[in-house]
Scaffold this active site. Sequence first.
Site, PDB file in Angstrom:
ATOM      1  N   ASP A   1      -4.650 -13.810  -2.792  1.00  0.00           N
ATOM      2  CA  ASP A   1      -4.142 -13.630  -1.422  1.00  0.00           C
ATOM      3  C   ASP A   1      -4.298 -14.945  -0.666  1.00  0.00           C
ATOM      4  O   ASP A   1      -5.415 -15.414  -0.424  1.00  0.00           O
ATOM      5  CB  ASP A   1      -4.938 -12.536  -0.686  1.00  0.00           C
ATOM      6  CG  ASP A   1      -4.481 -11.135  -1.052  1.00  0.00           C
ATOM      7  OD1 ASP A   1      -3.595 -11.004  -1.927  1.00  0.00           O
ATOM      8  OD2 ASP A   1      -5.009 -10.168  -0.458  1.00  0.00           O
TER       9      ASP A   1
ATOM     10  N   GLU B   1     -10.854  -6.992  -4.592  1.00  0.00           N
ATOM     11  CA  GLU B   1     -10.741  -7.982  -3.508  1.00  0.00           C
ATOM     12  C   GLU B   1     -11.977  -7.965  -2.617  1.00  0.00           C
ATOM     13  O   GLU B   1     -12.199  -7.019  -1.869  1.00  0.00           O
ATOM     14  CB  GLU B   1      -9.486  -7.683  -2.679  1.00  0.00           C
ATOM     15  CG  GLU B   1      -9.283  -8.662  -1.534  1.00  0.00           C
ATOM     16  CD  GLU B   1      -7.959  -8.448  -0.802  1.00  0.00           C
ATOM     17  OE1 GLU B   1      -7.042  -7.817  -1.384  1.00  0.00           O
ATOM     18  OE2 GLU B   1      -7.846  -8.897   0.343  1.00  0.00           O
TER      19      GLU B   1
ATOM     20  N   ASP C   1      -5.847 -13.951   9.522  1.00  0.00           N
ATOM     21  CA  ASP C   1      -4.650 -13.849   8.660  1.00  0.00           C
ATOM     22  C   ASP C   1      -3.558 -14.823   9.091  1.00  0.00           C
ATOM     23  O   ASP C   1      -2.399 -14.437   9.271  1.00  0.00           O
ATOM     24  CB  ASP C   1      -4.100 -12.421   8.643  1.00  0.00           C
ATOM     25  CG  ASP C   1      -4.962 -11.482   7.802  1.00  0.00           C
ATOM     26  OD1 ASP C   1      -5.651 -11.965   6.881  1.00  0.00           O
ATOM     27  OD2 ASP C   1      -4.936 -10.268   8.071  1.00  0.00           O
TER      28      ASP C   1
ATOM     29  N   MET D   1       2.584  -5.888  -7.575  1.00  0.00           N
ATOM     30  CA  MET D   1       1.255  -5.343  -7.253  1.00  0.00           C
ATOM     31  C   MET D   1       1.371  -4.176  -6.290  1.00  0.00           C
ATOM     32  O   MET D   1       2.213  -4.183  -5.393  1.00  0.00           O
ATOM     33  CB  MET D   1       0.407  -6.464  -6.635  1.00  0.00           C
ATOM     34  CG  MET D   1      -0.993  -6.078  -6.202  1.00  0.00           C
ATOM     35  SD  MET D   1      -1.087  -5.336  -4.557  1.00  0.00           S
ATOM     36  CE  MET D   1      -1.651  -6.726  -3.584  1.00  0.00           C
TER      37      MET D   1
ATOM     38  N   HIS E   1     -10.955 -14.516   3.652  1.00  0.00           N
ATOM     39  CA  HIS E   1     -12.196 -13.742   3.525  1.00  0.00           C
ATOM     40  C   HIS E   1     -13.385 -14.660   3.257  1.00  0.00           C
ATOM     41  O   HIS E   1     -14.454 -14.472   3.842  1.00  0.00           O
ATOM     42  CB  HIS E   1     -12.056 -12.688   2.425  1.00  0.00           C
ATOM     43  CG  HIS E   1     -11.024 -11.645   2.732  1.00  0.00           C
ATOM     44  ND1 HIS E   1     -10.694 -10.635   1.852  1.00  0.00           N
ATOM     45  CD2 HIS E   1     -10.243 -11.444   3.831  1.00  0.00           C
ATOM     46  CE1 HIS E   1      -9.757  -9.875   2.403  1.00  0.00           C
ATOM     47  NE2 HIS E   1      -9.465 -10.344   3.591  1.00  0.00           N
TER      48      HIS E   1
ATOM     49  N   ASP F   1       2.431   1.867   3.332  1.00  0.00           N
ATOM     50  CA  ASP F   1       3.372   0.891   3.909  1.00  0.00           C
ATOM     51  C   ASP F   1       4.793   1.400   3.738  1.00  0.00           C
ATOM     52  O   ASP F   1       5.686   1.062   4.519  1.00  0.00           O
ATOM     53  CB  ASP F   1       3.279  -0.474   3.206  1.00  0.00           C
ATOM     54  CG  ASP F   1       1.929  -1.133   3.368  1.00  0.00           C
ATOM     55  OD1 ASP F   1       1.216  -0.828   4.342  1.00  0.00           O
ATOM     56  OD2 ASP F   1       1.582  -1.955   2.487  1.00  0.00           O
TER      57      ASP F   1
ATOM     58  N   HIS G   1       0.876  -1.167   0.000  1.00  0.00           N
ATOM     59  CA  HIS G   1       0.000   0.000   0.000  1.00  0.00           C
ATOM     60  C   HIS G   1       0.917   1.222   0.000  1.00  0.00           C
ATOM     61  O   HIS G   1       2.014   1.171   0.580  1.00  0.00           O
ATOM     62  CB  HIS G   1      -0.840   0.093   1.263  1.00  0.00           C
ATOM     63  CG  HIS G   1      -1.697  -1.109   1.560  1.00  0.00           C
ATOM     64  ND1 HIS G   1      -1.229  -2.205   2.210  1.00  0.00           N
ATOM     65  CD2 HIS G   1      -3.003  -1.340   1.319  1.00  0.00           C
ATOM     66  CE1 HIS G   1      -2.215  -3.089   2.367  1.00  0.00           C
ATOM     67  NE2 HIS G   1      -3.307  -2.596   1.819  1.00  0.00           N
TER      68      HIS G   1
ATOM     69  N   LYS H   1     -14.450  -8.995   0.543  1.00  0.00           N
ATOM     70  CA  LYS H   1     -14.386  -9.418   1.952  1.00  0.00           C
ATOM     71  C   LYS H   1     -15.769  -9.169   2.545  1.00  0.00           C
ATOM     72  O   LYS H   1     -16.365  -8.132   2.266  1.00  0.00           O
ATOM     73  CB  LYS H   1     -13.318  -8.612   2.696  1.00  0.00           C
ATOM     74  CG  LYS H   1     -13.057  -9.107   4.128  1.00  0.00           C
ATOM     75  CD  LYS H   1     -11.927  -8.318   4.803  1.00  0.00           C
ATOM     76  CE  LYS H   1     -11.625  -8.923   6.172  1.00  0.00           C
ATOM     77  NZ  LYS H   1     -10.587  -8.172   6.907  1.00  0.00           N
TER      78      LYS H   1
ATOM     79  N   GLU I   1      -9.263 -13.857  -1.489  1.00  0.00           N
ATOM     80  CA  GLU I   1      -8.413 -14.169  -0.325  1.00  0.00           C
ATOM     81  C   GLU I   1      -8.999 -15.335   0.461  1.00  0.00           C
ATOM     82  O   GLU I   1     -10.177 -15.327   0.812  1.00  0.00           O
ATOM     83  CB  GLU I   1      -8.270 -12.942   0.579  1.00  0.00           C
ATOM     84  CG  GLU I   1      -7.470 -13.284   1.838  1.00  0.00           C
ATOM     85  CD  GLU I   1      -7.114 -12.082   2.694  1.00  0.00           C
ATOM     86  OE1 GLU I   1      -6.678 -11.062   2.129  1.00  0.00           O
ATOM     87  OE2 GLU I   1      -7.262 -12.176   3.923  1.00  0.00           O
TER      88      GLU I   1
ATOM     89  N   ASP J   1      -1.004 -12.947   2.155  1.00  0.00           N
ATOM     90  CA  ASP J   1      -1.554 -11.790   2.865  1.00  0.00           C
ATOM     91  C   ASP J   1      -1.899 -12.256   4.280  1.00  0.00           C
ATOM     92  O   ASP J   1      -3.051 -12.563   4.581  1.00  0.00           O
ATOM     93  CB  ASP J   1      -2.791 -11.256   2.137  1.00  0.00           C
ATOM     94  CG  ASP J   1      -3.300  -9.980   2.787  1.00  0.00           C
ATOM     95  OD1 ASP J   1      -2.613  -9.460   3.691  1.00  0.00           O
ATOM     96  OD2 ASP J   1      -4.384  -9.508   2.402  1.00  0.00           O
TER      97      ASP J   1
ATOM     98  N   ASP K   1     -10.967 -11.745  11.696  1.00  0.00           N
ATOM     99  CA  ASP K   1      -9.982 -11.877  10.616  1.00  0.00           C
ATOM    100  C   ASP K   1      -8.623 -12.266  11.202  1.00  0.00           C
ATOM    101  O   ASP K   1      -7.946 -11.450  11.814  1.00  0.00           O
ATOM    102  CB  ASP K   1      -9.909 -10.524   9.904  1.00  0.00           C
ATOM    103  CG  ASP K   1      -8.949 -10.525   8.743  1.00  0.00           C
ATOM    104  OD1 ASP K   1      -8.405 -11.584   8.404  1.00  0.00           O
ATOM    105  OD2 ASP K   1      -8.757  -9.442   8.167  1.00  0.00           O
TER     106      ASP K   1
HETATM  107  C1  3MF Z   1      -7.710  -7.123   4.630  1.00  0.00           C
HETATM  108  C2  3MF Z   1      -6.931  -7.425   3.415  1.00  0.00           C
HETATM  109  C3  3MF Z   1      -6.130  -6.287   2.867  1.00  0.00           C
HETATM  110  C4  3MF Z   1      -5.933  -6.313   1.361  1.00  0.00           C
HETATM  111  C5  3MF Z   1      -5.016  -5.223   0.907  1.00  0.00           C
HETATM  112  C6  3MF Z   1      -4.909  -5.115  -0.575  1.00  0.00           C
HETATM  113  C7  3MF Z   1      -4.603  -5.248   4.364  1.00  0.00           C
HETATM  114  O1  3MF Z   1      -8.334  -8.222   5.150  1.00  0.00           O
HETATM  115  O2  3MF Z   1      -6.934  -8.537   2.962  1.00  0.00           O
HETATM  116  O3  3MF Z   1      -4.882  -6.319   3.526  1.00  0.00           O
HETATM  117  O4  3MF Z   1      -5.484  -7.544   0.908  1.00  0.00           O
HETATM  118  O5  3MF Z   1      -5.494  -4.004   1.325  1.00  0.00           O
HETATM  119  O6  3MF Z   1      -4.303  -6.139  -1.162  1.00  0.00           O
HETATM  120 MG    MG Z   2      -6.048  -9.453   1.281  1.00  0.00          MG
HETATM  121 MG    MG Z   3      -7.547  -9.995   4.454  1.00  0.00          MG
HETATM  122 MG    MG Z   4      -6.369  -8.722   7.465  1.00  0.00          MG
END
Ligand code: 3MF
Ligand code: MG
Ligand code: MG
Ligand code: MG
Length: 386
Positions: free
Chosen positions: A244, A180, A256, A87, A219, A56, A53, A182, A216, A286, A254
């Site tokens: 992802d 993406e 991750d 990306m 998600h 980041d 991002h 979610k 993802e 991710d 969430d």
């Molecule tokens: C949140 C996400 C994000 C996105 C990202 C773009 C911070 O659950 O998955 O991670 O993946 O903003 O790729």
């Molecule tokens: Mg993601």
């Molecule tokens: Mg995510």
């Molecule tokens: Mg996340």
Amino acid sequence: DYTPTPADKFTFGLWTVGNVGRDPFGEPTRKALSAPYITRKLAELGAYGINLHDNDLVPIDASAAERDRLVNEFKQALSDHGLVVPMATTNLFTDPSFKDGAFTSADARVRGYALQKTMLSMDLGHELGATTYVFWGGREGTEVDASGKLLSALGWFRDSLNFLAEYSESQGYGYRFALEPKPNEPRGDIFFPTAGSMLGFIPTLDKPDMFGVNPEFAHDTMAGLNFAHAVAQIIDAGKLFHIDLNDQKMGRFDQDLRFGAENIKTAFMLVKLLEDSKYAGPKQFDAHALRTEDEAGVWAFARGCMRTYMILKEKARQFNEDSEIQAALKAYNVHDTELEGLSSGFTPEKAQAIKAQTFDRVMLGERGPGLEQLDQLTIELLLGVR
Ligand code: 3MF
Ligand code: MG
Ligand code: MG
Ligand code: MG
């Protein structure tokens, strides 16, 4: 062994291995790592690239000079260590100005600011060599539907994506956009909760060919859905622009988690799907190390994500070559040349011929397809006893 090389195309977000272990109930447990340091460490582990991002790398309030210094140091590290940035994406969720949405804010000034921030971030991504641009609408959603924005939000989002697609073309950036989905978190309900929502929305855009999906694992799993099914539908639509990978317990916040940490069977089916369908894009992890971990745990996490993918890829190869499994699959898929010919490509004659067939309905209902045996063979393969 299962050590990756850049040819395996594994990528990590700067925000993933850079995650400092903050959660809604606790302060960070780790120190922030610089982008050049992350680049060196990921290169040592055999990764292919790094995604980011805007914020980041460049703080939201950085001066122009500070921005240039950070970007140049990162570029130098990328070239020193042979990593790429496939990306880029925009942080449209951390700053309080986006608390009620970015492109779907009811405040036109916020929508304008989101466009400005995204164009600047697209400039940055292009400067770093990115060709895929991801949109995760983290704050694009609601808690209060009495706001009445359900329909207008879709229109605002569409207008913004159309604008940004034209911006990419006018600048000659050549981005492909990956949306993406979610279902929720951080908003109570996020717009476009599933892959299917994105696939339904894309044809309503001015330039649908420029848009695909960035699904993802976590998600879909949060929502109780089967991620391999979602990815299959995206592949079928020709829209798997990016992916992802991570893991998640169903129905939780969430998490991750490290890829393969939780749902090993779905992870296997997913890897098999990606490999069998010859997906050639980057595979982004991710996810982040558990909040319990120190820096050593971060690199154990990163190495683990890639190793598990490599191991499952090898298992997929074994599956495809296992004679007992292949015999079970052969028995499962019943062929009938005449019926298959009649069922593909409508003609009035074929319709008549199918209507005239006699089917042994009782026999069809009695037949056992052998799925228990097939599943047990798969489990034994995964458990390493085949
Ligand atoms: C949140 C996400 C994000 C996105 C990202 C773009 C911070 O659950 O998955 O991670 O993946 O903003 O790729
Ligand atoms: Mg993601
Ligand atoms: Mg995510
Ligand atoms: Mg996340």
